[in-house]
Design an enzyme around this catalytic site. Structure first.
Site, PDB file in Angstrom:
ATOM      1  N   ARG A  77      30.560 -66.057  -4.004  1.00  0.00           N
ATOM      2  CA  ARG A  77      30.871 -67.438  -3.621  1.00  0.00           C
ATOM      3  C   ARG A  77      32.357 -67.759  -3.749  1.00  0.00           C
ATOM      4  O   ARG A  77      32.741 -68.903  -3.987  1.00  0.00           O
ATOM      5  CB  ARG A  77      30.051 -68.440  -4.447  1.00  0.00           C
ATOM      6  CG  ARG A  77      28.548 -68.280  -4.326  1.00  0.00           C
ATOM      7  CD  ARG A  77      28.028 -68.499  -2.903  1.00  0.00           C
ATOM      8  NE  ARG A  77      26.609 -68.214  -2.846  1.00  0.00           N
ATOM      9  CZ  ARG A  77      26.089 -67.024  -2.525  1.00  0.00           C
ATOM     10  NH1 ARG A  77      26.881 -66.009  -2.214  1.00  0.00           N
ATOM     11  NH2 ARG A  77      24.788 -66.840  -2.491  1.00  0.00           N
ATOM     12  N   CYS A 120      22.784 -75.436  -3.245  1.00  0.00           N
ATOM     13  CA  CYS A 120      22.964 -75.167  -4.675  1.00  0.00           C
ATOM     14  C   CYS A 120      24.200 -75.874  -5.218  1.00  0.00           C
ATOM     15  O   CYS A 120      25.275 -75.794  -4.637  1.00  0.00           O
ATOM     16  CB  CYS A 120      23.075 -73.664  -4.920  1.00  0.00           C
ATOM     17  SG  CYS A 120      21.504 -72.792  -4.670  1.00  0.00           S
ATOM     18  N   GLU A 147      29.405 -75.099  -7.705  1.00  0.00           N
ATOM     19  CA  GLU A 147      29.617 -74.492  -6.392  1.00  0.00           C
ATOM     20  C   GLU A 147      29.995 -75.570  -5.388  1.00  0.00           C
ATOM     21  O   GLU A 147      30.776 -75.340  -4.469  1.00  0.00           O
ATOM     22  CB  GLU A 147      28.348 -73.758  -5.942  1.00  0.00           C
ATOM     23  CG  GLU A 147      28.485 -73.018  -4.636  1.00  0.00           C
ATOM     24  CD  GLU A 147      27.265 -72.160  -4.314  1.00  0.00           C
ATOM     25  OE1 GLU A 147      26.859 -72.132  -3.138  1.00  0.00           O
ATOM     26  OE2 GLU A 147      26.721 -71.517  -5.231  1.00  0.00           O
TER      27      GLU A 147
END
Length: 296
Positions: free
Chosen positions: A166, A214, A283
């Site tokens: 990520r 998320c 995130e």
């Protein structure tokens, strides 16, 4: 004040229309980018301008402030794709990543099946190195075209770019992602795999409510959603925001959630897990009203 720009902009555009959370106040200034030439002109100006700006695509990983954004919001809607060879495709950054994965897999191309169900743009996918447990954006990436901080159009090979979970180098540098080139393979089972992936996502994730996917990155070797579930936080509600009963790493907008509601839920999760010695890293990108506060 719009005459401060050498190109047309809109004023006071509600950002909740450009977020999959359906949350956010107005952008002071707003500009839709529809071509690479237009983007080059805009960034050449911004290079010498003190006006703060942010770049958004589908808004699928952004939480905008309830007051909005006190600067210029650039909405990337640059569309187009070209096959450079039988199995190599160049895609402009405003293209839907999910739609791209669906179209390619349905035609028997493998490499981006995992993109099906990821609700951002190609540019956003490269920026976040979006992916699943099976693959990520960097896995099939050949090169990226960018406009750098000085307004120059550059092409960078995959080997020049450091990606991780990520994370991409673009999160720490000022650059506009123009396009991405992907290497594919021919595979008659690609469509079947993509179908199975989207069915699994629908089963496990709360698609029926607005969210940004998320909220937290998974710590090494463990699911953030499972940790939140084990902490007994699923279903916790503050205002119109709720930690999803279906997936602990999703915060959903049940109707009239504010950014303040979501931020309080995020803080509650982090504090609760910190008491157990676990530090959860966000995130989701938190976009402040005052740009000089930075983006976390």
């Amino acid at each position: 004040m719009t005459n401060a720009f050498p190109f047309s902009v809109q004023e006071s555009v509600p950002l909740n229309r450009f977020s999959t959370f359906r949350i956010g106040g107005p952008a002071r200034y707003f500009k839709e980018l529809v071509s690479v030439d237009e983007a080059l002109k805009v960034f050449s100006f911004l290079h010498t301008s003190p006006i703060p700006y942010i770049i958004i695509g589908k808004g699928s990983n952004c939480l905008f402030h309830d007051q909005g954004f006190n600067g210029l919001v650039l909405y990337n809607n640059i569309q187009g794709q070209t096959f450079l060879s039988d199995t190599q495709i160049k895609v402009l950054s405003g293209v839907s990543f999910s739609l791209l994965g669906r179209q390619l897999s349905s035609k028997g191309f493998s490499g981006l099946e995992f993109a099906v169900g990821i609700p951002g743009t190609v540019g956003g996918a490269v920026f976040m190195n979006a992916g699943t447990a099976l693959a990520n954006t960097a896995s099939s990436l050949v090169s990226v075209e960018i406009i750098d901080h000085a307004g120059n159009l550059l092409s960078l090979s995959r080997e020049e770019l450091l990606f991780s979970y990520r994370t991409s180098p673009f999160q720490k540098k000022t650059a506009f992602i123009v396009s991405a080139t992907f290497q594919l393979t021919r595979d008659s089972q690609a469509a079947q795999r993509a179908k199975a992936l989207i069915e699994e996502r629908i089963l496990k994730q709360p698609y029926e409510y607005p969210s940004v996917g998320c909220i937290f990155r998974n710590p090494e070797g463990v699911s953030a959603g499972a940790l939140i579930d084990q902490a007994g936080l699923k279903g916790l509600t503050i205002g119109g925001g709720q930690i999803s009963q279906k997936h602990g790493n999703f915060i959903i907008n049940t109707g009239n959630a504010s950014a303040a509601d979501v931020l309080e839920l995020i803080e509650t999760i982090q504090k609760t897990l910190k008491q157990q010695g676990i530090a959860l890293e966000k995130e989701v990108r938190i976009i402040p009203f005052q740009p000089n506060l930075g983006v976390s």
